[in-house]
Design an enzyme around this catalytic site. Structure first.
Site, PDB file in Angstrom:
ATOM      1  N   HIS A  70       3.484  27.094  12.633  1.00  0.00           N
ATOM      2  CA  HIS A  70       2.574  27.438  11.299  1.00  0.00           C
ATOM      3  C   HIS A  70       3.318  27.946  10.313  1.00  0.00           C
ATOM      4  O   HIS A  70       4.299  28.770  10.721  1.00  0.00           O
ATOM      5  CB  HIS A  70       1.571  28.136  11.807  1.00  0.00           C
TER       6      HIS A  70
ATOM      7  N   HIS B 269       1.040  35.861   9.745  1.00  0.00           N
ATOM      8  CA  HIS B 269      -0.208  35.236   9.087  1.00  0.00           C
ATOM      9  C   HIS B 269      -0.822  36.721   8.195  1.00  0.00           C
ATOM     10  O   HIS B 269      -1.515  36.470   7.144  1.00  0.00           O
ATOM     11  CB  HIS B 269      -1.185  34.757   9.549  1.00  0.00           C
TER      12      HIS B 269
ATOM     13  N   ASP C  82       8.002  28.817  13.917  1.00  0.00           N
ATOM     14  CA  ASP C  82       6.632  28.865  14.508  1.00  0.00           C
ATOM     15  C   ASP C  82       6.365  27.400  14.020  1.00  0.00           C
ATOM     16  O   ASP C  82       6.608  26.964  12.757  1.00  0.00           O
ATOM     17  CB  ASP C  82       5.946  29.749  13.747  1.00  0.00           C
TER      18      ASP C  82
END
Length: 421
Positions: free
Chosen positions: A188, A151, A186
Site C-alpha cells: 500500500h 497511513h 509495503d
C-alpha cells in the site's frame, strides 16, 4: 530498559558488514486485539520475536524495551484534539461520541479496542527512541517491527493506523540530519508519510506500491512533491503479481539514483510484508528473500537506518520475513529450516523460513517497468546534487508551519492540478 549485548561494534558504519544494531520489543504489544474479524494482528510481532530468539539473533544486538511515547511527543505531528480523543475513547463510551468517531475516521478499519492509546504509545515510543539512538550515534541500525503505521494522518486514523510513528521518527531525525530518506516496500502507498513531508526538500519519500483500484488510492507516478518539495516524492506504481526479479529491476536502479542525488544521512525503511506472495490482503508475489533483498541493498549504502514493520496479514509470513530481515540487518546467514518454537504449527507444511512464491501471473511487463524507471530517473536527474538546505533544529511547530504555508498557497494533497506529466 536494556537487555542483551551489542556484539557488532562499528563507529562509522564504513566496513560494509559490521553494524551496531538495536532492537525494540515490548512483550505486551502482542496482546492488543483489533477484533476477531480484523486482519491486523499485533500478535504477529510476538511470533516474529519468537523466531528471532530461536535463531539466537537477540544476543547479537542490543535489545531494548521501549518507553511509551508521551502526549507531547505524539503531538509533534498529531493534533491535540485527535490525541485527546484516542486517550479518552473506549469500547464502552465510543457510541456516545458519534461525531468524534466520524471526525477522526474511526470505523471498521480503525476500530476502538481495549488499550488502543497504550498500544499507540508503545509502537510510537519505540520509533521515536530508535531515532534518538541514531541521532546520538549509539546505533547504526535500529529495528522496531511493531511500528511502520504509515497511513495515519495528522488528525485522523486511516488504514488500520492511528498514530504515524514514522513521521514522528523522521521529525526526530531532522533535529540532527539535514536530509532523511523514507523507503516504503509495503504493497500500500505510504500516503501518510508522503503527505506530511510533501512540501519540504529535507525529506525524500520513495514508495513502491500497487496502484489503481486499491487502498488508499494515492501514489500516482506524477505525484512528485510540491513547492520546495518538488521531485522529493517518488512514487512507483506497480501491478499484481510482481516477482523478485521484476521488483529488483526497478528498486535497485531507482534507489541507487536516489542515494546519489539526495545523499541522505539517515534512512527510515518501512518493511510492510503485505507485498509478499500469499498475503491475505495483498496481490504481489515477492519471496521473503526478495523482500529482504531490498533491506540488504539499502543497508549496503552504510547510512544509519531505522527499520520498521507495517502491513502484513498472513501472520506466519510476517514472522518469517521480519526474522529474516533482522538477520540481514546483522549480516548473518541463518538456516532456512525453522527452529521449533511455540508457534511451529503455523509454519506447515514447509516449515522453512523462505517458502516458495506462487505461480501467479506477473502483470508487470518489462516494457511497463522500464517506462516507470525512465520517468522516475528523469525526475531525479533534475536534482543534480543534494539540495543545499539550511541546517537547523526542527521546532515543535514544524508541521504546523508547513500546513499553514500550504493553506496560504491553496495546496491540497494529491490534487491533479499539482501533478506534472
Amino acid at each position: 530498559m536494556e537487555t542483551g549485548t551489542n556484539s557488532l561494534p562499528s563507529q562509522t558504519c564504513s566496513d560494509g558488514t559490521k553494524r551496531r544494531v538495536c532492537y525494540f520489543y515490548e512483550p505486551e504489544v502482542g496482546n492488543y486485539y483489533y477484533g476477531s474479524d480484523h486482519p491486523m494482528k499485533p500478535h504477529r510481532v510476538r511470533m516474529a520475536h519468537s523466531l528471532i530468539s530461536k535463531y539466537n539473533l537477540l544476543n547479537r544486538m542490543r535489545v531494548l524495551k521501549p518507553e511509551p511515547a508521551n502526549f507531547e511527543e505524539l503531538c509533534r505531528f498529531h493534533t491535540d484534539d485527535y490525541m485527546a480523543f484516542l486517550k479518552q475513547v473506549t469500547p464502552e463510551n465510543q457510541f456516545t461520541r458519534p461525531t468524534d468517531l466520524n471526525r477522526f475516521n474511526m470505523n471498521s478499519d480503525c476500530p476502538v479496542f481495549y488499550g488502543l492509546f497504550e498500544f499507540c504509545k508503545i509502537y510510537a515510543g519505540a520509533s521515536i527512541q530508535a531515532a534518538k539512538r541514531i541521532n546520538e550515534e549509539l546505533e547504526d541500525i535500529a529495528i522496531n517491527w511493531s511500528g511502520g503505521l504509515h497511513h495515519a494522518k495528522r488528525c485522523e486514523a486511516s488504514g488500520f493506523c492511528y498514530v504515524n510513528d514514522i513521521v514522528l521518527a523522521i521529525l526526530e531525525l531532522l533535529k540532527k540530519h539535514q536530509r532523511v530518506l523514507y523507503v516504503d516496500i509495503d504493497i500500500h502507498h505510504g500516503d501518510g508519510v508522503e503527505e506530511a513531508f510533501y512540501t519540504t526538500n529535507r525529506v525524500m519519500t520513495a514508495s513502491f506500491h500497487k496502484f489503481g483500484d486499491y487502498f488508499p488510492g494515492t501514489g500516482h507516478i506524477d505525484d512528485i512533491g510540491y513547492n520546495t518539495g518538488k521531485y522529493h516524492a517518488i512514487n512507483i506504481p506497480l501491478k499484481d503479481g510482481i516477482d523478485d526479479q521484476s521488483y529488483q529491476s526497478i528498486f535497485k536502479p531507482v534507489m541507487s539514483k536516489v542515494m546519489q542525488v539526495f545523499q541522505p544521512s539517515a534512512i527510515v525503511m518501512q518493511c510492510g510484508t503485505d507485498s509478499l506472495s500469499g498475503d491475505r490482503l495483498g496481490s504481489f508475489n515477492l519471496s521473503v528473500k526478495g523482500h529482504g533483498e531490498c533491506v540488504k541493498f539499502m543497508r549496503s549504502f552504510n547510512v544509519p537506518m531505522i527499520l520498521v514493520g507495517g502491513g502484513g496479514y498472513t501472520v506466519r509470513n510476517v514472522a518469517r520475513c521480519w526474522c529474516y530481515e533482522t538477520a540481514v540487518a546483522l549480516d548473518m546467514e541463518v538456516d532456512e529450516r525453522l527452529p521449533e518454537d511455540d508457534y511451529s504449527g503455523y509454519y506447515g507444511p514447509e516449515f522453512t523460513l523462505v517458502p516458495p512464491p506462487s505461480n501467479m501471473e506477473n502483470r508487470n511487463s518489462n516494457k511497463f517497468l522500464e517506462g516507470i524507471k525512465v520517468k522516475i530517473l528523469e525526475n531525479l536527474s533534475r536534482l543534480e546534487h543534494a539540495p543545499s538546505v539550511q541546517f537547523h533544529d526542527v521546532p515543535n511547530s514544524y508541521i504546523d508551519e508547513e500546513m499553514e504555508e500550504n493553506e496560504e498557497e491553496g495546496y491540497d494533497s494529491y490534487s491533479d492540478d499539482d501533478r506534472e506529466s
